[in-house]
Write a protein that holds these residues in place. Sequence first.
Motif, mmCIF file in Angstrom:
data_model
loop_
_atom_site.group_PDB
_atom_site.id
_atom_site.type_symbol
_atom_site.label_atom_id
_atom_site.label_comp_id
_atom_site.label_asym_id
_atom_site.label_seq_id
_atom_site.Cartn_x
_atom_site.Cartn_y
_atom_site.Cartn_z
ATOM 1 N N ALA A 38 0.832 -1.210 0.000
ATOM 2 C CA ALA A 38 0.000 0.000 0.000
ATOM 3 C C ALA A 38 0.864 1.257 0.000
ATOM 4 O O ALA A 38 0.559 2.234 -0.702
ATOM 5 N N GLU A 39 1.955 1.263 0.757
ATOM 6 C CA GLU A 39 2.839 2.423 0.809
ATOM 7 C C GLU A 39 3.557 2.622 -0.533
ATOM 8 O O GLU A 39 3.681 3.751 -1.024
ATOM 9 N N ILE A 40 4.019 1.527 -1.132
ATOM 10 C CA ILE A 40 4.669 1.611 -2.437
ATOM 11 C C ILE A 40 3.680 2.163 -3.459
ATOM 12 O O ILE A 40 3.995 3.081 -4.219
ATOM 13 N N ARG A 41 2.474 1.619 -3.466
ATOM 14 C CA ARG A 41 1.447 2.056 -4.409
ATOM 15 C C ARG A 41 1.126 3.538 -4.229
ATOM 16 O O ARG A 41 1.074 4.297 -5.197
ATOM 17 N N ASN A 42 0.896 3.954 -2.994
ATOM 18 C CA ASN A 42 0.544 5.354 -2.728
ATOM 19 C C ASN A 42 1.639 6.302 -3.207
ATOM 20 O O ASN A 42 1.351 7.332 -3.819
ATOM 21 N N ASN A 43 2.895 5.976 -2.923
ATOM 22 C CA ASN A 43 3.994 6.845 -3.343
ATOM 23 C C ASN A 43 4.168 6.845 -4.856
ATOM 24 O O ASN A 43 4.479 7.881 -5.452
ATOM 25 N N ALA A 44 3.945 5.690 -5.489
ATOM 26 C CA ALA A 44 4.032 5.628 -6.951
ATOM 27 C C ALA A 44 2.946 6.496 -7.580
ATOM 28 O O ALA A 44 3.218 7.269 -8.505
ATOM 29 N N VAL A 45 1.732 6.395 -7.071
ATOM 30 C CA VAL A 45 0.625 7.205 -7.602
ATOM 31 C C VAL A 45 0.893 8.687 -7.372
ATOM 32 O O VAL A 45 0.669 9.518 -8.265
ATOM 33 N N GLN A 46 1.408 9.034 -6.210
ATOM 34 C CA GLN A 46 1.742 10.436 -5.912
ATOM 35 C C GLN A 46 2.772 10.967 -6.910
ATOM 36 O O GLN A 46 2.629 12.068 -7.448
ATOM 37 N N LEU A 47 3.820 10.193 -7.186
ATOM 38 C CA LEU A 47 4.849 10.607 -8.131
ATOM 39 C C LEU A 47 4.271 10.741 -9.541
ATOM 40 O O LEU A 47 4.521 11.728 -10.232
ATOM 41 N N ILE A 48 3.488 9.775 -9.971
ATOM 42 C CA ILE A 48 2.892 9.812 -11.308
ATOM 43 C C ILE A 48 2.013 11.040 -11.472
ATOM 44 O O ILE A 48 2.082 11.736 -12.494
ATOM 45 N N ARG A 49 1.186 11.321 -10.484
ATOM 46 C CA ARG A 49 0.315 12.508 -10.573
ATOM 47 C C ARG A 49 1.129 13.782 -10.730
ATOM 48 O O ARG A 49 0.790 14.653 -11.521
#
Length: 187
Positions: A106-117
């Motif tokens: 979940a933490e990896i996913r959240n940070n990846a989505v934050q970076l992509i946005r």
Amino acid sequence: DFQKGTLMFAPRVGRIMSYDPSVEQSAVVIGDSQAGPYTWVGKGLSALGYKPVILGAGGTGYTRGNGTVDNYPEALEAEEWLLPWGNPGLVIIQGGGNDAYGPANAEIRNNAVQLIRELKRTYPHTRLVMVGVIGDGKGRRAEIDDLLARVAAEQGLDFLSPKDWWKRYSLDSKLDDGLHMGKAGHD
């Protein structure tokens, strides 16, 4: 203007950025130790005609810093490395291998989505490609590669999965330390 380049403040994105008049020929790479100029990532982009602009650092990832540079979204926010202003030819988000040691999906996913946005906001007209985690196709590295493939699909990004390349391309013998390839492996 400085001896080795020019910095500028970009009001639209609210951050300091580097200036490169040939940014359209560049491939901006946010990555870890796999993404240096003489690695398979840098060499591959050069072979395709891009000028790699390597950001990030060895030992980093979506959730991992290396003690000097924070994880990808925090390093971008803190301007620890500077994105080039304009419209690069391509943006590559590479990594995740360092995230295999501790953080939850979940933490990896959240940070990846934050970076992509943030990258989509910064480069609305540039193609973004996510590259997963190189490995032997098993274990935590493969699991993170699969997770990043799902994130890329959700976010509408192209995805390159190197999760089994060590095995598929017989690269195990070209690993210097069990995780990093030497020159022959990168070639």
